[in-house]
Design an enzyme around this catalytic site. Structure first.
Site, PDB file in Angstrom:
ATOM      1  CG  HIS A 100      41.615  42.358  43.599  1.00 53.47           C
ATOM      2  ND1 HIS A 100      40.655  42.510  44.585  1.00 53.47           N
ATOM      3  CD2 HIS A 100      41.382  41.138  43.049  1.00 53.47           C
ATOM      4  CE1 HIS A 100      39.881  41.441  44.618  1.00 53.47           C
ATOM      5  NE2 HIS A 100      40.290  40.603  43.697  1.00 53.47           N
TER       6      HIS A 100
ATOM      7  CG  HIS B  71      39.765  46.266  47.718  1.00 55.19           C
ATOM      8  ND1 HIS B  71      40.848  45.609  48.255  1.00 55.19           N
ATOM      9  CD2 HIS B  71      39.538  45.687  46.508  1.00 55.19           C
ATOM     10  CE1 HIS B  71      41.250  44.658  47.408  1.00 55.19           C
ATOM     11  NE2 HIS B  71      40.472  44.693  46.343  1.00 55.19           N
TER      12      HIS B  71
ATOM     13  CE1 TYR C 183      50.716  55.011  54.732  1.00 58.42           C
ATOM     14  CE2 TYR C 183      51.441  54.173  56.851  1.00 58.42           C
ATOM     15  CZ  TYR C 183      50.460  54.320  55.900  1.00 58.42           C
ATOM     16  OH  TYR C 183      49.211  53.797  56.106  1.00 58.42           O
TER      17      TYR C 183
ATOM     18  CG  ASP D  94      48.532  46.507  51.876  1.00 55.90           C
ATOM     19  OD1 ASP D  94      48.919  46.988  50.787  1.00 55.90           O
ATOM     20  OD2 ASP D  94      48.644  47.127  52.953  1.00 55.90           O
ATOM     21  CB  CYS D  95      44.247  46.111  48.223  1.00 50.23           C
ATOM     22  SG  CYS D  95      43.754  47.458  49.339  1.00 50.23           S
TER      23      CYS D  95
ATOM     24  CG  ASP E 248      47.497  54.188  53.366  1.00 49.98           C
ATOM     25  OD1 ASP E 248      48.149  53.138  53.276  1.00 49.98           O
ATOM     26  OD2 ASP E 248      47.446  54.874  54.407  1.00 49.98           O
ATOM     27  CB  ALA E 249      43.158  52.213  48.942  1.00 50.57           C
TER      28      ALA E 249
END
Length: 298
Positions: free
Chosen positions: A267, A255, A90, A201-202, A220-221
């Site tokens: 969540h 999400h 990342y 975060d999610c 990441d999602a």
């Protein structure tokens, strides 16, 4: 060059120009993370996302690959956070003073303990020095009846034995273990980019609960949604990741939650809300269903 983080938690900023005046207290060697979070309004926290200010976070001692030094900042990639944004990890920017260079000739660091409480305290000669996050990895060098002495990027510190456990390396955990780990954070406020127990975060929440069980997911999602094995909603098991998207589930994934069994999702929803257990049926999420993935054997 390899650097390691020497503050409890650092934001990884999108650019060196991203921080606002209200962010100054977390740009130095002695950060005030909790105060920074608590003093922001929901609108100011929302700007972290809507103005694309923060990418992710890293924890004390985590290593990053340095790409370029720019006016007191280091452009880095984070190899332990897989991302399609960069094949090395990342990307983003961290203040240089929050990093310590790892000597190339030094032995590889073996961090065999990890914080298992929601938060813990590092002590220096018996005096509380810094509060650190769940999942912070540490290197023990000595132990007493009640404490481990650990090496950190800021020197020798002590931590209570009950606050740490051996780093998870086994693959025999179940999805239920992931869910049970996550339940302890119910009520914790959402934080965009959050990767610590000061706020997730999610996707940071899903990533961290799996990492605590010894499994490394993408950060990441949208990347998590194309890894693992697809699973239908009727075949969901605890620990499966469930994904949601705009345009009735047809748009880009926005999400992710952890399926907890019995039609419940665990969540971290959005700015202004807290981590929760939520029924899927009858909610807006049901209309945005974009699939599910399984990362563990049934």
């Amino acid at each position: 060059m390899i650097y390691e983080l020497k503050v409890p938690v650092a934001n990884v900023w999108t650019t060196p120009q991203s921080p606002r005046n209200i962010d100054r207290k977390i740009l130095h060697e002695r950060i005030q993370l909790k105060e920074w979070i608590d003093e922001q309004t929901d609108e100011e926290k929302l700007a972290l996302c809507e103005e694309n200010l923060i990418q992710t976070q890293v924890l004390l001692g985590e290593q990053v690959i340095a790409l370029e030094k720019i006016d007191g900042w280091m452009k880095v990639v984070i190899p332990q956070q897989p991302s399609r944004k960069n094949r090395q990890g990342y990307p983003g920017y961290i203040p240089l003073q929050q990093l310590k260079q790892v000597q190339e000739e030094s032995e590889p660091i073996s961090r065999s303990l990890t914080v298992c409480q929601k938060k813990s305290v590092l002590y220096q000669n018996g005096i509380a020095d810094m509060e650190i996050s769940f999942l912070t990895a540490l290197t023990p060098v000595e132990e007493t009846n009640h404490h481990y002495h650990v090496n950190t990027p800021v020197g020798s510190r002590e931590i209570r034995k009950e606050d740490v456990r051996p780093v998870s390396t086994h693959a025999s955990i179940s999805g239920k273990d992931v869910v049970e780990l996550g339940k302890q954070f119910i009520g914790l406020s959402y934080l965009w980019g959050g990767m610590s127990s000061f706020g997730y975060d999610c996707s940071g929440f899903a990533y961290s609960m799996y990492k605590a069980c010894g499994h490394l997911l993408p950060r990441d999602a949208s990347d998590q949604a194309v890894q693992g094995s697809p699973v239908s909603r009727s075949q969901l098991e605890p620990g499966d990741l469930v994904f949601f998207a705009n345009e009735n589930g047809k748009g880009p994934v926005r999400h992710v939650g952890i399926y907890a069994g019995n039609d419940l999702m665990l969540h971290s929803p959005k700015t202004g809300r807290q981590i929760e257990l939520l029924p899927l049926t009858g909610t807006s999420y049901e209309k945005e269903w974009a699939g599910a993935r399984r990362y563990l054997p049934s």
